[in-house]
Every structure is written in structure tokens, then in C-alpha cells.
Design a protein around this motif. Structure first.
Motif: not given
Lengths: 489, 485
Positions: A219-246
Motif C-alpha cells: 500500500d505504501c508503494g502505491l501511495l508513494l507512486n502518486a506522491m513522489a516526483g520533481f516539483d519546480p515549485k520546490d527548489s529542494t525537490s529532486l529531478e529524477r526519472p519517474v519510478e514505480d516503487y512497487t
């Protein structure tokens, strides 16, 4: 239905066994019935939730559904959500209705998830027992005379009491993992920068990270898939390829699925300071992991003992500045009577903040003051680097690190409320992970006198998928995580 | 005793608003003059949960500035929080740079005084750093309360700090003017002082020659060159008077009141803030690659110092002329255009015209050179006619006047229409000279008796007869020949 995994719920929704509106209503009814005792939620808006559920049903009908479409979730009240009260557990923001969405909220909206309500928390996420909330303490569903942990105590209690299938939390020094441990949940704090902080009310910016709290690693993996990702509005967010945590979870089960995995056991996690019953459950989990094929290696984190003092310099320093915006000028609480600008500031903040928040603002202001900055703040930053280097060295010898999440099981309400240092020490195993910016999780590994015990797994940077798999393989052969507290009907 | 026994030490901090479209950490517009708070986004209002994102354009302004003053553009600089409470500071802290600024060192060449007393000097810069502006508190029209306008909150600023290198208000003003011209020259600031786009703080102290630095007082927020000069002069005199009366100077921040012409204390060191600077954890260190600097360099116009050198070396102008003509990009561009059209051989003449007649006329009518009624091409045409003896300098002034008033599209057209072409036909001039000599026997006699003045009177008579159009040199030569013969 209340014990279904997110995957099972998605299947039920897709198979029209239940609609999102029905599922949402089921939870809203349950919240109505049980929340007055548990106090997990601070606000709900049934009409908004049901409108979201209706829209999700339309998407399901149109074949436009993702893995979370139509699934109700509880959101920690630290996330700004447009049109929702966003209080951060404080009187200061008791009247604050956010005009915008946090990125996390936006992403769940886009995924078609339903917002069931905002969950209780320690005021501004400062606390380990959820007792500092302006809206009153949250009760641990396993024993309502006990705390659920904090600061994400409302989210933990909501999921444990089956008042939500899953929830969001935030973790600055253990605020996802410790309540997960105390409430028998699986919770993950991702690598710093994986989840956007935009719209998440800041406590300590360099440590805060949002993550999922649920009943299983899957369940955590499914939720993290939705939550994670680079956000240009957060300078400390990391630009990385999208991954499937499950992605690692679906490999076929083998006799020894973790063969080749090296688990590091830091000797500092297995010394004094941990309850014997907790340690017994951890030892049993180690045996279980050996049976799954993992190899145990002893490692050392020599500077871990400095993590609590370093944290209680850095986090309050950042907090003292982050909380300056709550000044009564533009929004939030303003004292009803004052006779000057300075008086308005002083009274609004004196009346609007609780004792723990004030304590940390004072500490933070002190350590940043002229003449003290080098001795406290800079020194703490040096320790922070040393702690990160300890982990880098340890991960040369092992793939994941294992230990307890919390030195004890859930303590009694009021037990530590008068003793800040005792309270701070309940995060002794979790804080170093935030200082290093690493991913860490807690998962259920047994009970001591009827109270859940949490096992902590710490991964290398960006190793969330492996971490989730290591937890998942354990959950495939144990049933601790499936257990629900009794007497909640 | 008098000021002669005292040395004055001045350092200046300037806040230049950068000409970016949007704010330094949010996407809101920076345009001036909008209704209060319509240009304040969630970030500018410091709502819970918002985060800053650095505007690349503001960084490029800082790089341009660093390059234009020969400073080091730091490969790595750090944004820090400056913590204090004020209603127009929504976050309760200002994002600035503290220990590691983006620009380090450099200098600005200034020209002080005029004529024989003119001298040059280089004012060294300590640093320049990026930061955000605060909003504005409005204390009128709110019935005893204050209003807050956050339109300006988050406008990018470059704070430019000098070494204590100036020793008079004249030097301070010369520096401020040179800096003002420079930031406009490289296009990073509109320089509008009324709107607060360029404001100076002056740190002033006095000491006896040879003694260590005196205690300084900082005059805040001077938004005109005149106020800068008045405030510094007042402050110097006040400090000297205080010390000579046996008093001591307390470190303080003061404000200048233009109405009374005095400075008054805003706060002393005792109630100075402890800003509790620390690196902003919401922003990563600012890393500027060599390549970014080089790319930005390519977008810079020819810098004032380079232009000044070129004017001296290639056009043979004096240092004074070259400095005056590079006081602003508009003047320099205009001059460059005149020289390009009139030829380098006429550069000195072009310089005289631009700094003389044109500048005087622009001043008189309070016009900007960019809005000059006489274009660079027109002025070049005029100068060419002087050079080829079609008209004299005196007639040229008439032609200039006509061009200024729009009485003709070119110098040639005006000369043709008004019949101003110079008489260079020796026969025609000789005829006029003969007539004048015949009619002014008295002057001739005086000249022959040794009175040089009489010669000038005769020249004047010839020119008058020629309606000013006779070539003055020919008139001179012919008169001398005839009188001497």
C-alpha cells in the motif's frame, strides 16, 4: 472491506462490487461513530468528499481509473488543501482555510483519490505523542489510555482504527515511523527531496519529508507512486526519472526471496535504552529475515548518539524562522486586544502557540543568536555531516539497515508530556535518518503486552523500491501487519 | 576650528531594483504603480507552506553587474535568512545573502569636480548581493491603523556595498551618479529614484588625520543625489560640531529629513536587531558556471570604461571629454552615432557639440538625449558642413536652432533655404573688405597707430556686411594683407 488492501479496494471498485461513493460513505459513517473517542480527524467535509467520490465513480465508469481512483484517504492537517481548514494542529491556524493545494494534495486529486478529512497532529508537527495538538490528544486505537505517537498521530490512529484505508504523514525526526510503530502500521519516510514540500507547512525545512502511512508495504508503494516526483515549485525537490516503487514486489515468491541481501545491524541500535520486550520482537524479526535468506552484518554508526542533540539545535533553528510568518498580520490568530504593533505580535503569538512550539522557537532563536551561532548551529551542522558519513560507510557493508523504530511501545497519555527530554528520546532511533536525508520505514513486527512493536528499515539514498520489497517479503510470511485493534465497533 | 582639520570617511550601500519581469522568488509581476496587493501571490503573502524559487533573470543581472565592475562572480553563493518582525515583511525574514555573496570586489571609476580641480578616483566595492525587497507600510488614510501593500515584496534587489573610500559629499555623489549610470547602461535597473528603484544609504564618520576610523552613523534611504549631498554635508558638520564640543558619536542609523535639512536618529546600536542570519534551507546554494558567465558576457553592451578608452585612443578625445561622453549609455550611443556619420576626423567637433550646444539645449528644456529633436544624423550633417567650410561655427548655431525647431530635415536643407552658405569667393570678400576700409577710415588710422582692437572692429564690419556668411579666416587674411600693404 475495512481490512482490504488498496489493491483489493481498486479491484472492488473496478469490478463494481462497491462504488467510491459507497466506500466513502462507509468511512464517513465510521468516522462519525468512532472519531469522537479517537480524535483522529480535526475536520471532515462529507459533501466535498462525496463529490470527489462521485467524480471518481465517473472516471471508473469511463475506464479512466488509476490504482488510487475512488479510494478514500486521510490527509495530515499539515497539507494545504484548497477550501479546507488547514490548522497544523494549532490555535494559530484554527481559522485558516487554505486558498491553494499542496502538491501532494494536487497529485492525489489528479489520481482520483478521495480526501476523507484532515487528521490531527502535534502542533506544527512538534511532538512525539500527539499531545501538543490544540485540538486535543489522539487516542491509540490499541489502548485508548495510550498515545498513538506523533507527530502524525491522527493519521496513524485513523488507519489503525479503520477510519481510513491509508493516510499521509510527514516525518521530520520520526513523525511517520514512530506513530506507525505505536499503531501497528507500515509507514515510509522517503529520501529527502523525493516528495514535494510545496504546500506542506514547514517545521524544519531541511528535514521535513512527506510519506505514506498504511497497513502494508505494498500500500505504501502505491501511495508513494502518486506522491513522489520533481516539483519546480520546490527548489529542494529532486529531478529524477519517474519510478514505480512497487516494481520489485511482484517478483514470484521464492523459498529464500531475500537471498544475497545484506542487512546491517548497527551496534548502537542494540545497546542500552531499548525496552526488552521491544528488543525481543526485533530479534525475532532478525531470525525471520535470516529465514528469508538475508545475511546479517554488524555495522556501526558511531556518531548516532549525537543525533538527538544535533537535531534539537537544527530543527528548532529552522522552525524559529519558519514560524515567524505567523504574526497575526495577514491570516491566522490575532489577539483580540493589544496596544501597539509589538504588543500585537507578542500577544498573538503568546496566545496562538502552545508550550512545545514556544519552547522550540526559544531554543531556535537562542542557537541562531549572535555569539551562539558557531557553538550551536554550525557545530550541529558538522555533526549532521558526520552522521551522514557514518551511514555512507555503513552502506558499503550492507544493503539495508535494521533496528527498532522506537525504544518503547505506546506510552500512557500524560506520561512524558511534562518531560521534554524523555519525549525527545522516544525518537532516538529515527532522527539520524532525517539528518542524513535517507529513506526509512517502520513495519509491524510483533506485540509486547498487547501493544504493537515497530521494526525500522533504513535504506540507501533513493532505495525506496528495495526498502519496500524487503518489508513486503517479511509481510508475506508474517501477519502482524494484518492485525486490527479490537473493540472498535 | 574648522572642517580642515578633519578627515571624512564615507561608504555607500545602494539598493538597485533589478529590471526583471517577475519577482525574485515568485512569478508575480514587478511593475510599479498597480493597485495595492494585486501583485502579491501566495508566496509574496507568505501563506503557510509556500516555497521560494529563484528567478534566473535576477542572477543574470548580478552576473552582468559583476562583469561590468571587474569583480569576481562567485562560483557558489548562498542565500540566507535575515530574521526580524515587521508588518511589510510577510515571512518574518528577508531572503538575502550574507556570508557568501554573488559578487565580490571590483571598482567604479568616478570623475569629481570640474575644470582645473577635476580629478579621477576609483571607488572599490566590497560586494554586491541579491536579496528581496520588502512591501510598503502605508500610514495615511487608515484612520489610525496602517495598511500594508505587498506589491513590492519580493522585488529583486542588488545591494551594492563600497569600501569606505569616499571623503566628501562630492565624491559620494559622483560615485552614486556613476553607479546609477552603470546599472542603467547594462540594463539591470531602470534607475528611477522617485519610484525607489535606486536608493542609497551612506555610512559617514570623521576623524583627525592619522587617527583610526571614527564611529559611523548610517543615513538610510536617500533617493536623490541632492538629498545624498545635503544629508552627508549636514551629517559631517554635525559630527564635527559634536566632537569639537567634547561629545561622542554613538553608532546609529539616522534618517534625513529633506524639509529641515537635518538627520535624526532612527535607532542606536543598543536597539539594533540581531538578525540571526542562517542559510535558507528552502534554497540550494547558487552555483554559477564559467559557461553561464561567458554567455552573459556576450550579451553586455560595450562597457563605459572600454568606451572611454576607445574614445581617447581611437578618437583622440581628452580624458575629461571621454568621461563626460560615457556618463550614460544614451549620451555615448548618440555621440557614437554622430561620429560614425561625420567621420572620426570630426570627433573633437562632435564632442564639443554634444557636450556644448546640444547638452545646454537639452538641459534648458529638461529633455533626455534619447528624445533630442536634433538627431545624431542631423548633427553629423551639420558638423560636416562646418568641416568643409560651407558654414562657420556661428552660422552653425543658427542652423542647429532651425533643426531643433524642426525648420528643415537636414543641415543642408536649412543652409539652402535660408541662404546661409558661407562666402568663400575671394573676389567677393575682397570687394566687401575694400568697402569697409573705405567707409571706416578712423578705425584704419587707429589700427595703424597700434590699436589691435581696431582690427577686430574692422573684421566685425566685414562680417556684418556679409551677413555673417564670409569665411572668417579669409576675412582676416585679406584685411591683414590690405592694412599691412
Amino acid at each position: 472491506m475495512l481490512n482490504s488492501s488498496l489493491k483489493e479496494l481498486a479491484q472492488a471498485l473496478a469490478g463494481k462490487k462497491i462504488s467510491s461513493v459507497e466506500l466513502t460513505q462507509l468511512y464517513l459513517d465510521r468516522i462519525n461513530r468512532l472519531n469522537p473517542a479517537i480524535n483522529a480527524y480535526v475536520s471532515t467535509q462529507p459533501e466535498r468528499s462525496l463529490a470527489q467520490a462521485k467524480a471518481a465513480d465517473a472516471r471508473l465508469a469511463a475506464g479512466d481509473a488509476g490504482p488510487l481512483t475512488g479510494i478514500p484517504l486521510a490527509q495530515k492537517d499539515i497539507f494545504c488543501a484548497e477550501g479546507w481548514l488547514t490548522t497544523c494542529g494549532s490555535k494559530m491556524l484554527a481559522n485558516f482555510v487554505s486558498p491553494y493545494d499542496a502538491t501532494v494534495i494536487q497529485k492525489f486529486d489528479a489520481a482520483g483519490a478521495v480526501n476523507l478529512g484532515k487528521t490531527n497532529m502535534d502542533e506544527f508537527a512538534m511532538g512525539s505523542s500527539n499531545e501538543t495538538s490544540f485540538f486535543g490528544p489522539v487516542k491509540n486505537p490499541w489502548d485508548q489510555s495510550r498515545v498513538p505517537g506523533g507527530s502524525s498521530g491522527g493519521s496513524a490512529a485513523a488507519v489503525a482504527a479503520r477510519l481510513a484505508p491509508a493516510a499521509t504523514g510527514t516525518d521530520t525526526g520520526g513523525s511517520i515511523r514512530q506513530p506507525a510503530a505505536l499503531c501497528n502500521l507500515t509507514g515510509l519516510k522517503p529520501t529527502y527531496g523525493v516528495v514535494s514540500r510545496w504546500g506542506m507547512i514547514a517545521f524544519a525545512s531541511s528535514l521535513d519529508q512527506a510519506g505514506p502511512m498504511a497497513r502494508s508495504a505494498e500500500d505504501c508503494g502505491l501511495l508513494l507512486n502518486a506522491m513522489a516526483g520533481f516539483d519546480p515549485k520546490d527548489s529542494t525537490s529532486l529531478e529524477r526519472p519517474v519510478e514505480d516503487y512497487t516494481r520489485e514486489l511482484n517478483a514470484p515468491a521464492a523459498a529464500k526471496p531475500l537471498a544475497g541481501l545484506k542487512i546491517g545491524l548497527p551496534k548502537e541500535f542494540f545497546g542500552e535504552g531499548c525496552d526488552a520486550a521491544v528488543m525481543a520482537a526485533i530479534q525475532a524479526a532478525i531470525e525471520q529475515y535470516k529465514a528469508l535468506g538475508a545475511e546479517m552484518v554488524e555495522v556501526s554508526l558511531p556518531n548516532m548518539k549525537l543525533s538527538v542533540p544535533a537535531y534539537y539545535v537544527i530543527a528548532p533553528a529552522e522552525a524559529s524562522s519558519n514560524l515567524s510568518r505567523f504574526d497575526g498580520v495577514r491570516y491566522g490568530y490575532r489577539a483580540p486586544e493589544y496596544d501597539s504593533l509589538d504588543d500585537m505580535y507578542a500577544k498573538s503569538r503568546a496566545q496562538g502557540f502552545g508550550a512545545e512550539v514556544k519552547r522550540r522557537i526559544l531554543i531556535g532563536t537562542y542557537v541562531l543568536s549572535h555569539g551562539y551561532y558557531d557553538a550551536y548551529y554550525l557545530q550541529a551542522q558538522r555533526i549532521r555531516r558526520l552522521i551522514a558519513e557514518d551511514f555512507v560507510a555503513a552502506f558499503k557493508q550492507c544493503d539495508v539497515i535494521l533496528g527498532p523504530t522506537s525504544p518503547s511501545t505506546a506510552f500512557k497519555l500524560g506520561d512524558k508530556a511534562g518531560d521534554p527530554v524523555q519525549m525527545y528520546l522516544s525518537d532516538i532511533y529515527t532522527i539520524a535518518v532525517n539528518l542524513a536525508g535517507l529513506p526509512g520505514m517502520s513495519l509491524p513486527c510483533g506485540f509486547a503486552e498487547g501493544l504493537p512493536v515497530g521494526l525500522q528499515l533504513i535504506g540507501n539514498y533513493f532505495d525506496e523500491a528495495r526498502l519496500l520489497n524487503v518489508a513486503h517479503r517479511y509481510q508475506q510470511v508474517t501477519d502482524w501487519h494484518g492485525r486490527a485493534p479490537a473493540g472498535l465497533e | 576650528m574648522s572642517a580642515r582639520n578633519w578627515e571624512v570617511v564615507i561608504g555607500i550601500e545602494t539598493h538597485a531594483q533589478l529590471s526583471t519581469q517577475s519577482k525574485i522568488f515568485s512569478g508575480s509581476s514587478t511593475a510599479f504603480g498597480a493597485q495595492p496587493n494585486v501583485q502579491a501571490s501566495a508566496v509574496d503573502l507568505a501563506l503557510p507552506g509556500v516555497l521560494p524559487v529563484l528567478n534566473r533573470g535576477a542572477v543574470e543581472c548580478a552576473i552582468k553587474f559583476g562583469l561590468s565592475i571587474g569583480a569576481e562572480v562567485a562560483a557558489k553563493s548562498v542565500f540566507a535568512r535575515k530574521n526580524y518582525f515587521y508588518p511589510d515583511l510577510p515571512k518574518g525574514y528577508q531572503i538575502s545573502q550574507f556570508e557568501l555573496p554573488v559578487v565580490v570586489g571590483g571598482g567604479v571609476r568616478i570623475q569629481v569636480g570640474q575644470g582645473d580641480k577635476a580629478y579621477e578616483k576609483v571607488v572599490r566595492l566590497t560586494r554586491a548581493h541579491l536579496e528581496e525587497d520588502a512591501g510598503k507600510s502605508l500610514h495615511e488614510d487608515f484612520h489610525g491603523k496602517s495598511g500594508i501593500d505587498l506589491n513590492r515584496a519580493g522585488t529583486p534587489l542588488l545591494e551594492i556595498v563600497t569600501e569606505p573610500d569616499m571623503c566628501s559629499s562630492a565624491e559620494a555623489v559622483a560615485y552614486a551618479k556613476a553607479l546609477h549610470a552603470l546599472v542603467r547602461w547594462i540594463g539591470i535597473c531602470d534607475g528611477n529614484m522617485q519610484e525607489g528603484s535606486f536608493r542609497c544609504d551612506a555610512n559617514v564618520s570623521v576623524r583627525r588625520p592619522g587617527e583610526p576610523l571614527g564611529t559611523r552613523r548610517e543615513i538610510k534611504n536617500l533617493n536623490s543625489f541632492r538629498f545624498l549631498q545635503q544629508a552627508i554635508d549636514y551629517e559631517i558638520q554635525w559630527q564635527i560640531d559634536t566632537l569639537e564640543d567634547g561629545g561622542k558619536i554613538q553608532q546609529a542609523t539616522v534618517l534625513f529629513d529633506p524639509d529641515s535639512g537635518e538627520t535624526r536618529v532612527m535607532r542606536t546600536k543598543e536597539d539594533a536587531h540581531d538578525y540571526r542570519y542562517f542559510p535558507d534551507p528552502d534554497l540550494l546554494p547558487l552555483v554559477i558556471s564559467r559557461e553561464w558567465v561567458e554567455r552573459t558576457k556576450a550579451t553586455l553592451p560595450e562597457l563605459p570604461e572600454a568606451k572611454r578608452q576607445r574614445f581617447m585612443e581611437q578618437l583622440g578625445l581628452s580624458a575629461y571629454d571621454a568621461t563626460a561622453l560615457t556618463a550614460s549609455l544614451e549620451v555615448a550611443d548618440y555621440f557614437d552615432a554622430v561620429v560614425t556619420a561625420a567621420g572620426a576626423a570630426n570627433a573633437k567637433s562632435a564632442a564639443n557639440w554634444v557636450m556644448g550646444e546640444l547638452s545646454a539645449r537639452l538641459n534648458k528644456e529638461d529633455k533626455d538625449i534619447a528624445a533630442s529633436p536634433v538627431s545624431a544624423a542631423q548633427l553629423a550633417g551639420l558638423i560636416a558642413r562646418i568641416a568643409d567650410n560651407t558654414i562657420s561655427n556661428n552660422i552653425a548655431k543658427k542652423v542647429f536652432e532651425a533643426l531643433w525647431n524642426g525648420d528643415g530635415a537636414s543641415a543642408d536643407e536649412v543652409i539652402e533655404k535660408q541662404g546661409l552658405k558661407q562666402i568663400t569667393d575671394t573676389g567677393a570678400i575682397e570687394k566687401l573688405v575694400d568697402e569697409v576700409l573705405a567707409a571706416n577710415a578712423a578705425n584704419v588710422a587707429e589700427y595703424k597707430a597700434g590699436k589691435e582692437k581696431a582690427f577686430n572692429a574692422l573684421v566685425g564690419q566685414v562680417m556684418k556686411a556679409a551677413k555673417g556668411k564670409a569665411n572668417p579666416q579669409q576675412v582676416n587674411d585679406l584685411l591683414k594683407a590690405k592694412l599691412g600693404g
